[in-house]
Design a protein around this motif. Structure first.
Motif, PDB file in Angstrom:
ATOM      1  N   TYR A 140      36.347 -51.543  -2.762  1.00 25.42           N
ATOM      2  CA  TYR A 140      35.643 -52.783  -2.448  1.00 25.42           C
ATOM      3  C   TYR A 140      34.292 -52.822  -3.155  1.00 25.42           C
ATOM      4  O   TYR A 140      33.629 -51.791  -3.289  1.00 25.42           O
ATOM      5  CB  TYR A 140      35.361 -52.890  -0.947  1.00 25.42           C
TER       6      TYR A 140
ATOM      7  N   TYR B  55      33.364 -56.222   0.318  1.00 28.29           N
ATOM      8  CA  TYR B  55      32.992 -55.537   1.544  1.00 28.29           C
ATOM      9  C   TYR B  55      31.693 -56.118   2.084  1.00 28.29           C
ATOM     10  O   TYR B  55      30.597 -55.799   1.623  1.00 28.29           O
ATOM     11  CB  TYR B  55      32.846 -54.043   1.250  1.00 28.29           C
TER      12      TYR B  55
ATOM     13  N   ASP C  51      30.673 -53.333  -2.690  1.00 23.10           N
ATOM     14  CA  ASP C  51      29.931 -53.040  -1.462  1.00 23.10           C
ATOM     15  C   ASP C  51      28.665 -53.882  -1.347  1.00 23.10           C
ATOM     16  O   ASP C  51      27.741 -53.735  -2.146  1.00 23.10           O
ATOM     17  CB  ASP C  51      29.581 -51.550  -1.446  1.00 23.10           C
TER      18      ASP C  51
ATOM     19  N   LEU D 101      37.597 -59.552   2.475  1.00 15.15           N
ATOM     20  CA  LEU D 101      37.973 -58.140   2.504  1.00 15.15           C
ATOM     21  C   LEU D 101      39.289 -57.915   1.761  1.00 15.15           C
ATOM     22  O   LEU D 101      39.437 -56.948   1.000  1.00 15.15           O
ATOM     23  CB  LEU D 101      38.081 -57.665   3.953  1.00 15.15           C
TER      24      LEU D 101
ATOM     25  N   ASP E 184      38.100 -46.860   0.943  1.00 14.30           N
ATOM     26  CA  ASP E 184      38.578 -46.466   2.265  1.00 14.30           C
ATOM     27  C   ASP E 184      39.706 -45.441   2.178  1.00 14.30           C
ATOM     28  O   ASP E 184      40.173 -45.080   1.086  1.00 14.30           O
ATOM     29  CB  ASP E 184      38.969 -47.704   3.096  1.00 14.30           C
TER      30      ASP E 184
END
Length: 435
Positions: A57, A398, A59, A393, A51
């Motif tokens: 993260y 994610y 995914d 999170l 991000d």
């Protein structure tokens, strides 16, 4: 991993809300269901997504399924780089469209002809119109909790980001007249289908179904269910449409229809056939597809259909899947590890949970009930999922920001990452029990 930095995402979201409805271009990105702020993504690579605040993260969304090889796979990336040198769009016929059509028809057992479109919504809408034109009938059956895009007639008990509203259309702006020919049955309940055929004899043009439901969370079909649908369609000369936007080329190279050995009359696909680019397709038996203009009287068009960039990305990804069956061995093995692990962790933590999975896709429902249809899916505790989501999170995992979406594993994921995910889930589930 602790992802606490959100300043830039929060600032971007506040700015976005001034110009974009809800600050997002699709409701599934809104994070409303999990009471959080959307993370604005800067880049993705392999099994990771990053991000704008610099957080990484693991995914499990994969652009909502199409990134089966992982994010930014070099085979797909190279194909896109090569084609953009020649132009981004022509609005005219290209050789790649033929290559893609031959490839798809060769991989999908039931497909003689295929028409490229620009989204899964466009594909399902067009498939239904074609089925109606072919049969000369108006009504069709869909299933509660199955989502087939946002065209008007399909927004009835549509699952995913929508909430059922007593059989009326799920969205303002959809008239009752538009939805009057939409008949809804109960997923995994063949008797509910039989009843609709008895009440509407000779009037049903098509059944459309996700062969594995993935928009009320993941709900696999009962062992005989899809075969029963095939049989009743044969008897009533009704078109059976498989919406394989989620399952196509993911559960097997030939999709769910190959896995379950049931041939539909028509099939719809989404962005997995474009390597994640905006694309869709619908196709099926030659006699049905030849109803589509310019061959026949069912009109459907799109100036960007068969876009050369999407075709290049899709040919690269599907060709890789065709040549590397180990992709499926790998993602299915990791699926057993992840979803089986979540099942054990929930039991150990004594948190009421039900885990549904098939191959590389799955869902953790916060309910003690077995989830086999829309009604049982709706017993899930969305507040508990929101808490679980936010904690995961923060640990760098994610997930989809809604209880009723699927998790997706890619070829880029590793056993180490699955174990890291399970360790995070164990902490989160234990914390939930304490709460």
């Amino acid at each position: 991993m602790n992802q606490n930095k959100t300043e830039r995402s929060v600032a971007f979201f506040e700015e976005a809300k001034k110009y974009i409805p809800g600050g997002v271009n699709s409701p599934c990105r809104a994070y409303l269901a999990v009471q959080d702020t959307p993370r604005f993504i800067e880049k993705a690579n392999g099994s990771y997504i990053y991000d704008v605040d610099g957080n990484a993260y693991i995914d499990y969304i994969g652009s909502w399924g199409p990134m089966i090889l992982g994010n930014n796979h070099p085979i797909v990336l190279d194909a896109v780089k090569e084609v953009i040198e020649s132009g981004l769009s022509f609005g005219a016929a290209t050789e790649r469209e033929i290559q893609m059509a031959k490839l798809v028809c060769g991989l999908v057992p039931s497909m003689d002809m295929v028409r490229m479109v620009n989204s899964g919504t466009e594909a399902t809408m067009s498939a239904l119109r074609t089925a109606r034109g072919y049969t000369g009938r108006d009504k069709f059956i869909k299933f509660e909790g199955c989502y087939h895009g946002h065209s008007d007639a399909l927004l009835v008990k549509a699952g995913s980001g929508l909430i059922a509203n007593g059989g009326a259309p799920d969205s303002a702006g959809v008239t009752e007249g538009c939805a009057k020919d939409t008949l809804t049955a109960v997923y995994n309940d063949f008797e509910s289908v039989q009843k609709l055929f008895e009440e509407n004899k000779g009037e049903i043009a098509a059944i459309i179904i996700e062969p594995v439901a993935a928009n009320m969370g993941v709900v696999p079909p009962n062992p005989r269910f899809l075969k029963q649908l095939r049989e009743i369609c044969d008897v009533n000369k009704t078109v059976l449409i498989f919406d394989e936007v989620i399952t196509g080329f993911r559960l097997a190279l030939g999709g769910a229809q190959e896995l379950f050995d049931v041939k539909p009359d028509m099939t719809t696909f989404g962005k997995i056939i474009g390597g994640g680019m905006p694309v869709g397709a619908y196709g099926g038996k030659r006699e049905i597809m030849e109803m589509v203009a310019p061959c026949g009287t069912v009109y459907q068009a799109g100036t960007l259909s068969g876009n050369p960039v999407a075709m290049a990305a899709g040919i690269a990804q599907l060709s890789y899947l065709k040549e590397h069956p180990e992709v499926y061995t790998h993602i299915n093995k990791l699926g057993k590890l992840l979803y089986g692990g979540l099942r054990k962790l929930a039991e150990k933590a004594d948190v009421p949970c039900s885990v549904n999975d098939i191959g590389s896709i799955g869902s953790l429902f916060f309910t003690g009930q077995e989830v086999k249809n829309y009604l049982s899916a709706k017993t899930a505790d969305i507040t508990a999922y929101g808490t679980y989501f936010r904690q995961m999170l923060l640990k760098g995992i994610y997930l989809a920001p809604a209880q009723f979406e699927a998790m997706f594993i890619s070829y880029a994921h590793t056993e180490t990452q699955i174990k890291e995910t399970l360790e995070a889930a164990e902490d989160c589930l234990t914390n939930l029990k304490r709460v």
